[in-house]
Scaffold this motif. Structure first.
Motif, short mmCIF file in Angstrom:
data_model
loop_
_atom_site.label_atom_id
_atom_site.label_comp_id
_atom_site.label_asym_id
_atom_site.label_seq_id
_atom_site.Cartn_x
_atom_site.Cartn_y
_atom_site.Cartn_z
N PHE A 329 8.24 -61.37 96.02
CA PHE A 329 7.77 -62.61 95.24
C PHE A 329 8.92 -62.63 94.25
O PHE A 329 9.09 -63.99 93.33
CB PHE A 329 6.57 -62.49 94.60
N THR A 330 9.81 -61.91 94.04
CA THR A 330 11.00 -61.96 93.12
C THR A 330 12.36 -61.92 94.05
O THR A 330 13.44 -61.70 93.20
CB THR A 330 11.15 -61.20 92.14
N GLY A 331 12.16 -61.96 95.38
CA GLY A 331 13.28 -61.90 96.27
C GLY A 331 14.27 -60.39 96.25
O GLY A 331 15.48 -60.49 96.59
N CYS A 332 13.62 -59.51 96.02
CA CYS A 332 14.23 -58.29 95.92
C CYS A 332 14.44 -57.79 97.23
O CYS A 332 15.57 -56.98 97.61
CB CYS A 332 13.24 -57.07 95.55
N ASN A 333 13.95 -58.21 98.52
CA ASN A 333 13.99 -57.79 99.73
C ASN A 333 15.24 -58.62 100.22
O ASN A 333 15.50 -59.81 100.08
CB ASN A 333 12.88 -57.99 100.56
N ILE A 334 16.00 -57.83 101.40
CA ILE A 334 16.87 -58.53 102.37
C ILE A 334 16.19 -58.25 103.64
O ILE A 334 16.26 -56.89 104.08
CB ILE A 334 18.13 -58.05 102.24
N GLY A 335 15.92 -59.24 104.59
CA GLY A 335 15.25 -58.89 105.72
C GLY A 335 13.68 -58.36 105.49
O GLY A 335 13.33 -58.63 104.63
N LYS A 336 13.39 -57.67 106.51
CA LYS A 336 11.73 -57.43 106.59
C LYS A 336 11.60 -56.29 105.73
O LYS A 336 12.35 -55.21 105.86
CB LYS A 336 11.44 -56.97 108.11
N GLN A 337 10.95 -56.38 104.81
CA GLN A 337 10.46 -55.34 103.78
C GLN A 337 9.35 -54.46 104.37
O GLN A 337 8.27 -54.92 104.80
CB GLN A 337 9.97 -55.84 102.69
N LEU A 338 9.45 -53.14 104.44
CA LEU A 338 8.42 -52.22 105.05
C LEU A 338 8.73 -50.93 104.33
O LEU A 338 9.56 -50.52 103.28
CB LEU A 338 9.03 -52.15 106.48
N VAL A 339 7.68 -50.29 104.42
CA VAL A 339 7.45 -48.83 103.84
C VAL A 339 7.27 -47.83 104.70
O VAL A 339 6.67 -47.78 105.52
CB VAL A 339 6.27 -48.98 102.83
N VAL A 340 8.25 -46.93 104.22
CA VAL A 340 8.20 -45.55 105.41
C VAL A 340 6.99 -44.65 104.58
O VAL A 340 7.27 -44.18 103.41
CB VAL A 340 9.23 -44.85 105.55
N VAL A 341 5.97 -44.29 105.24
CA VAL A 341 4.88 -43.35 104.70
C VAL A 341 5.36 -42.09 105.28
O VAL A 341 5.15 -40.92 104.59
CB VAL A 341 3.58 -43.69 105.20
N SER A 342 5.54 -41.99 106.29
CA SER A 342 6.01 -40.57 107.19
C SER A 342 7.09 -41.15 108.28
O SER A 342 6.87 -41.92 108.86
CB SER A 342 4.90 -40.04 107.48
N HIS A 343 8.03 -40.21 108.34
CA HIS A 343 8.91 -40.34 109.48
C HIS A 343 8.36 -39.65 110.73
O HIS A 343 9.17 -40.18 111.91
CB HIS A 343 10.27 -39.71 109.08
#
Ligand code: NAP
Length: 344
Positions: A329-343
């Motif tokens: 909502f503040t435009g921090c992301n470039i492209g798809k924002q995702l979170v890695v919980v575990s690799h």
């Protein structure tokens, strides 16, 4: 039997106005057994990747009327889309180690009560994280929104807002592949350069540097816009309406500029819908679930052939998930924002 302390992200309370990190809490809660209850149809999964999606903001507010997705429950773990790995199951359709994507929860391990709703990972030769985005809901939104709602054809002049985001980056590139003239707006000069360079847009501009959006669009579309792929709403929509061509189409995918406002802004230029015979159509990705296999394959093919570039913005660790979500909502992301919980 293995036991772990399960870390999870919880919504503390319902939110009014701009959401903050302090509206969430990441807690290490009860100890869980890494085993499904005996005789259960549920599947125990490890969450690998979580998707950050703008619609999740709406779920953080208490609604008087039921919405198309239920409100989150304060004190409960956040639910969202993600890629998961089966840890334990008594159901022969789900073996330990199997990978799926679908609705899960923002925690390290989840007991999925309805595993039949999870979808398989078909294109194993592409990064698994693609199933939080281009090969999942984001790709279906872009594909169905563009091909099914915009009625595009070669040489159409298309404008897409939030163009460097998850959906926007794909819409612009799909339109280029069809032979459209494509312009995108984004909130930084870095994003504008990516759009014009790596993503192959014809033009792009930084909307934050344009004091007059209507004039900016006139500059890029002197003969008007055939297709607007709407991601942001507000002042941009008004400026677009004034620049649409006769018989133009507006696919209303989202209005992210409005999601944190207690009172939505009005739209002032709607009479252009009449005089320019504009078709303005909202859609939900869920309307096109039946098209998912088609767009999954088409987008996978485009990536493998190097016809589209796909950008991801990866936050590491569940602790970072609330900030990653709010960064949309503040435009921090470039492209798809995702979170890695575990690799793994
Ligand atoms: P995204 O574009 O990756 O992230 C959101 C982007 O919106 C930010 O990076 C930011 O980029 C821009 N933005 C944020 N606040 C803004 C504001 N006040 N004014 C203008 N731009 C703003 O997110 P996404 O997942 O691809 O979603 C894009 C849109 O599609 C959203 O509106 C979402 O709700 C909608 N959507 C709809 C469906 C559906 O079924 N209809 C499904 C998925 C997504 P800048 O730096 O450019 O500001």
């Amino acid at each position: 039997m293995a036991e772990v302390k399960n870390k999870k992200a919880v919504l503390r309370h319902y939110v009014k106005g701009f959401a903050k990190e302090s509206d969430f809490e990441v807690v290490t809660s009860e100890t869980i057994h890494l085993k499904v209850p005996e005789g259960s149809n549920a599947v125990l999964v490890k969450n690998l990747y979580l998707s950050c999606d703008p619609f999740m903001r709406s779920r953080m507010t208490k609604h008087d009327e039921p919405s198309y997705v239920p409100d989150f429950v304060p004190g409960s773990v956040i639910t969202g889309l993600g890629v998961v790995k089966v840890v334990d199951s008594e159901n022969s359709n789900y073996a330990p180690g199997d990978l799926f994507w679908g609705l899960t929860r923002w925690e390290e391990y989840s007991l999925i009560e309805n595993p039949e709703l999870l979808l398989g990972i078909k294109h194993e030769d592409l990064p698994l994280s693609c199933y939080t985005g281009v090969l999942g809901v984001t790709g279906l939104t872009a594909g169905a929104g563009f091909y099914e709602v915009c009625s595009p054809k070669k040489d159409d002049r298309l404008f897409v807002s939030a163009a460097s985001g998850a959906v926007g980056q794909l819409v612009g590139q799909l339109a280029k592949l069809m032979g459209c003239y494509v312009v995108g707006s984004a909130g930084s000069d870095e994003k504008v350069e990516l759009l014009k360079g790596k993503l192959g847009f014809d033009e792009a501009f930084n909307y934050k540097k344009e004091p007059d959006l209507k004039a900016a669009l006139k500059r890029y579309f002197p003969e008007g816009i055939d297709i607007y792929f709407e991601n942001v709403g507000g002042a941009m929509l008004d400026a677009v309406l004034a620049n649409m061509r006769l018989n133009g189409r507006i696919a209303v995918c989202g209005m992210i500029s409005q999601y944190n406002l207690e009172k939505p802004e009005g739209v002032h230029n709607l009479t252009y819908v009449i005089t320019k015979r504009i078709r303005m159509q909202g859609f939900l990705v869920s309307d096109y679930i039946y098209k998912y296999p088609e767009y999954e394959d088409r987008l996978a093919q485009y990536i493998k052939e190097g016809k589209i570039n796909y950008m991801e913005d990866v936050a590491e660790g569940l602790e970072c998930a609330p900030a990653a979500l709010l960064g949309l909502f503040t435009g921090c992301n470039i492209g798809k924002q995702l979170v890695v919980v575990s690799h793994e």
